[in-house]
Design a protein around this motif. Structure first.
Motif, PDB file in Angstrom:
ATOM      1  N   ASN A   9       0.812  -1.219   0.000  1.00  7.64           N
ATOM      2  CA  ASN A   9       0.000   0.000   0.000  1.00  7.64           C
ATOM      3  C   ASN A   9       0.847   1.271   0.000  1.00  7.64           C
ATOM      4  O   ASN A   9       0.402   2.329   0.439  1.00  7.64           O
ATOM      5  CB  ASN A   9      -0.959   0.009   1.198  1.00  7.64           C
ATOM      6  N   ARG A  11       2.344   4.285  -1.905  1.00  3.69           N
ATOM      7  CA  ARG A  11       2.066   5.001  -3.148  1.00  3.69           C
ATOM      8  C   ARG A  11       2.008   6.505  -2.919  1.00  3.69           C
ATOM      9  O   ARG A  11       2.032   6.977  -1.783  1.00  3.69           O
ATOM     10  CB  ARG A  11       0.746   4.523  -3.760  1.00  3.69           C
ATOM     11  N   GLU A  12       1.920   7.247  -4.000  1.00  6.18           N
ATOM     12  CA  GLU A  12       1.873   8.701  -3.971  1.00  6.18           C
ATOM     13  C   GLU A  12       0.498   9.186  -3.516  1.00  6.18           C
ATOM     14  O   GLU A  12      -0.535   8.690  -3.988  1.00  6.18           O
ATOM     15  CB  GLU A  12       2.178   9.210  -5.383  1.00  6.18           C
ATOM     16  N   ALA A  16      -0.832   8.207  -8.800  1.00  9.87           N
ATOM     17  CA  ALA A  16       0.418   8.291  -9.562  1.00  9.87           C
ATOM     18  C   ALA A  16       0.449   9.534 -10.443  1.00  9.87           C
ATOM     19  O   ALA A  16      -0.488   9.802 -11.207  1.00  9.87           O
ATOM     20  CB  ALA A  16       0.583   7.037 -10.418  1.00  9.87           C
ATOM     21  N   LEU A  27       4.281  10.562   0.126  1.00  7.12           N
ATOM     22  CA  LEU A  27       3.812   9.200  -0.095  1.00  7.12           C
ATOM     23  C   LEU A  27       2.968   8.750   1.088  1.00  7.12           C
ATOM     24  O   LEU A  27       3.044   9.316   2.182  1.00  7.12           O
ATOM     25  CB  LEU A  27       4.994   8.254  -0.266  1.00  7.12           C
ATOM     26  N   ALA A  29       1.448   5.014   3.102  1.00  5.12           N
ATOM     27  CA  ALA A  29       1.748   3.578   3.166  1.00  5.12           C
ATOM     28  C   ALA A  29       1.164   2.938   4.408  1.00  5.12           C
ATOM     29  O   ALA A  29       0.821   3.608   5.383  1.00  5.12           O
ATOM     30  CB  ALA A  29       3.253   3.338   3.143  1.00  5.12           C
ATOM     31  N   ASP A 150      -8.189   7.417  -5.086  1.00  7.69           N
ATOM     32  CA  ASP A 150      -6.985   7.211  -4.288  1.00  7.69           C
ATOM     33  C   ASP A 150      -7.318   6.456  -3.002  1.00  7.69           C
ATOM     34  O   ASP A 150      -6.614   5.519  -2.612  1.00  7.69           O
ATOM     35  CB  ASP A 150      -6.337   8.557  -3.965  1.00  7.69           C
ATOM     36  N   GLU A 153      -8.203   2.697  -3.676  1.00  3.90           N
ATOM     37  CA  GLU A 153      -7.117   1.847  -4.167  1.00  3.90           C
ATOM     38  C   GLU A 153      -6.547   0.949  -3.064  1.00  3.90           C
ATOM     39  O   GLU A 153      -5.968  -0.108  -3.340  1.00  3.90           O
ATOM     40  CB  GLU A 153      -6.004   2.703  -4.766  1.00  3.90           C
ATOM     41  N   THR A 154      -6.729   1.353  -1.810  1.00  2.00           N
ATOM     42  CA  THR A 154      -6.248   0.527  -0.702  1.00  2.00           C
ATOM     43  C   THR A 154      -6.905  -0.850  -0.699  1.00  2.00           C
ATOM     44  O   THR A 154      -6.265  -1.844  -0.333  1.00  2.00           O
ATOM     45  CB  THR A 154      -6.498   1.241   0.644  1.00  2.00           C
ATOM     46  N   ARG A 157      -5.132  -3.402  -2.839  1.00  2.00           N
ATOM     47  CA  ARG A 157      -3.747  -3.493  -2.405  1.00  2.00           C
ATOM     48  C   ARG A 157      -3.611  -4.293  -1.105  1.00  2.00           C
ATOM     49  O   ARG A 157      -2.572  -4.904  -0.853  1.00  2.00           O
ATOM     50  CB  ARG A 157      -3.148  -2.102  -2.230  1.00  2.00           C
TER      51      ARG A 157
END
Length: 217
Positions: A9, A11-12, A16, A27, A29, A150, A153-154, A157
């Protein structure tokens, strides 16, 4: 014990490429017992949002970094959430004022970060990190679709982690509620902030940040 050698997990913030052109990248995480080498070498600051007991259970791989900061998002002087805040939407919006003092410290830590990239993290990188990330992305001009995507997206992941949590859960209904990860949750939080305060900037001012600190973000 983690079953992967990568930080799934990481990511920006904002997705992205969203921060392309900025002087540093922030970032987001989760935190796992993995080697420090799984993180980008460009990181200069880590803002760890976890409670002391979580940090004791899993020490952060970058804890020796000079810019590592323990800044718990949950204020230990108050309960984590209102008893009637059941849904994630209600919990997140409750946090915004209940934990305003510690949230302010989180944003101050990001604003005051040394030159170099910044990592914001918690246990799963979903809830506490998710709220900070959606506020940052909106502050930087992200639209609601991007913020929702965004946040969501977790889910994929952390699919393996979530499956293990469900297998081990003693309260499957609550576990399933806490794992919910859909765009509408993040959109709800941002709309709440803008309805109650006017903008993310105004919210940050309301919880005590100065204009110079906000500019630092």
């Amino acid at each position: 014990m983690t079953t992967t050698s990568t930080l799934t997990n990481l990511r920006e913030v904002g997705g992205a490429g969203f921060q392309r052109g900025r002087t540093r990248t922030v970032l987001r995480a989760n935190t796992e017992a993995l080697p420090a080498s799984v993180y980008p070498a460009s990181l200069a600051t880590v803002v760890d949002l976890r409670r002391d007991d979580e940090i004791a259970a899993v020490e952060h791989p970058l804890r020796s970094l000079p810019g590592y900061r323990r800044v718990p998002l949950f204020d230990p002087s108050v309960s984590e959430a209102a008893a009637d805040a059941i849904s994630l939407e209600d919990q997140y919006t409750d946090w915004l004022w209940r934990h305003r003092a510690t949230i302010a410290e989180v944003f101050r830590a990001i604003a005051a970060a040394a030159p170099g990239d910044v990592l914001v993290c918690c246990s799963a990188g979903k809830d506490r990190t998710g709220v900070v990330s959606m506020l940052l992305a909106r502050l930087w001009g992200a639209d609601l679709d991007r913020i929702g995507a965004d946040y969501a997206e977790t889910g994929p992941r952390l699919a393996d982690r979530f499956a293990r949590e469900r297998e081990e859960s003693q309260d499957l209904e609550r576990t399933t509620t806490m794992q919910r990860c859909v765009p509408e949750t993040a959109v709800h939080v941002v709309r709440h902030v803008e309805s109650e305060f006017g903008s993310v900037t105004d919210y940050l001012r309301a919880i005590g940040l100065t204009d110079d600190e906000i500019d630092g973000l």
